[in-house]
Design an enzyme around this catalytic site. Structure first.
Site, mmCIF file in Angstrom:
data_model
loop_
_atom_site.group_PDB
_atom_site.id
_atom_site.type_symbol
_atom_site.label_atom_id
_atom_site.label_comp_id
_atom_site.label_asym_id
_atom_site.label_seq_id
_atom_site.Cartn_x
_atom_site.Cartn_y
_atom_site.Cartn_z
ATOM 1 N N TYR A 64 0.864 -1.180 0.000
ATOM 2 C CA TYR A 64 0.000 0.000 0.000
ATOM 3 C C TYR A 64 0.901 1.231 0.000
ATOM 4 O O TYR A 64 1.554 1.539 0.984
ATOM 5 C CB TYR A 64 -0.903 0.031 1.232
ATOM 6 C CG TYR A 64 -1.944 -1.045 1.306
ATOM 7 C CD1 TYR A 64 -2.333 -1.769 0.177
ATOM 8 C CD2 TYR A 64 -2.558 -1.360 2.510
ATOM 9 C CE1 TYR A 64 -3.298 -2.756 0.257
ATOM 10 C CE2 TYR A 64 -3.538 -2.345 2.596
ATOM 11 C CZ TYR A 64 -3.891 -3.039 1.468
ATOM 12 O OH TYR A 64 -4.857 -4.025 1.552
ATOM 13 N N LEU A 215 -18.901 -2.565 -0.030
ATOM 14 C CA LEU A 215 -19.829 -1.972 -0.991
ATOM 15 C C LEU A 215 -19.345 -2.138 -2.423
ATOM 16 O O LEU A 215 -19.803 -1.432 -3.319
ATOM 17 C CB LEU A 215 -20.029 -0.474 -0.691
ATOM 18 C CG LEU A 215 -20.906 -0.142 0.517
ATOM 19 C CD1 LEU A 215 -20.896 1.360 0.769
ATOM 20 C CD2 LEU A 215 -22.322 -0.624 0.311
#
Length: 288
Positions: A64, A215
């Protein structure tokens, strides 16, 4: 006041108890999970707020940024609270063009574990997940060679516990012949239910199932239906999606990510949301 403990905890080993409501640090990097954050001071504040709220489960990776997020975690939280458990992933490298590239060779995996430990300022990683794929669908290839490398590092004391990311049930079975597995981290949410059986298996076997993208992958119609349920409960679709996951199985631990303290508080509030049976039925129907 809502805290991470409102969702309860999971005990995965004698030395590993985590809050079911954790925090995913991916969004602390820049756009596309690449480069530095837009607001480093806010990134540090979010991490500290998560720990202050009782979170004991932070998910990260040295890819990341790359490196950026682990460096921010150390700056924000070191020396770490005794009950804080940091989980990382290995198996990928970032290119200079921000590409995600497989890095599953023996030397790649050993280097990645050492880099995570070094940048986080740890003596050993609490949990290392072997990230098996850079895209879906999940394959059924053997993972014995790669997982055995991490098992060796576990025997050496550099890793306390092992997990899998983007893995099939068959790959979990194969991994368990090599070393214990405490976590499986796969795409799973209201609309993406392909791992229903794997969730049930993890519950039976005392393994944490950690869904990512709560989501992600919704069709416009599914998103509209989720919005309607949220409106009927006077809450947000993010909170509904997280609450559904918490109620789906006691084996599920969440790692919603955000770079905003406000959104962090909203995510934690999902722990206090009990979905009524009618809402759960509507949401279950979204996943077909």
């Amino acid at each position: 006041m809502t805290t991470a403990l409102s969702a309860g905890t999971l005990t995965l080993a004698d030395d590993l108890t985590i809050t079911r409501m954790g925090y995913g640090a991916m969004q602390l990097a820049g756009p596309g999970v690449f480069g530095p954050p837009r607001d480093r001071s806010e990134a540090i504040a979010v991490l500290r707020a998560a720990v202050d709220a009782g979170v004991t489960h932070i998910d990260t990776s040295d890819f990341y940024g790359p490196q950026v997020v682990n460096e921010i975690i150390k700056e924000a939280l070191y020396p770490y609270p005794e009950d804080l458990h940091i989980v990382t992933k290995v198996g990928a490298r970032r290119g200079a063009d921000a590409s995600w590239n497989p890095a599953l060779g023996r030397d790649d995996l050993i280097l990645a574990v050492h880099e995570n430990i070094s940048r986080l300022g740890l003596e050993a990683m609490d949990v290392v997940n072997l990230r098996l794929h850079t895209h879906l669908p999940i394959s059924e290839d053997s993972i014995a060679e790669e997982f055995a490398v991490l098992a060796e590092l576990r025997e050496q004391g550099l890793i306390r516990h092992l997990g899998l990311s983007e893995a099939s049930s068959a790959q979990l079975t194969e991994a368990l012949t090599i070393a214990p597995v405490v976590t499986v981290q796969n795409l799973y949410n209201v609309a993406n239910r392909q791992d229903d059986e794997l969730v049930a298996r993890c519950e039976r076997e005392g393994i944490a199932f950690v869904p990512y993208f709560p989501l992600g992958g919704f069709s416009p119609l599914q998103a509209d239906e989720l919005d309607a349920v949220a409106a009927s409960l006077d809450t947000t679709k993010q909170q509904v999606a997280l609450a559904w996951l918490l109620q789906r199985s006691p084996a599920i631990a969440l790692i919603p990510g955000t770079s905003s303290r406000e959104h962090l508080r909203e995510n934690l509030a999902a722990a206090d949301l009990t979905l009524p049976a009618a809402a759960i039925a509507e949401l279950d129907a979204i996943g077909g």
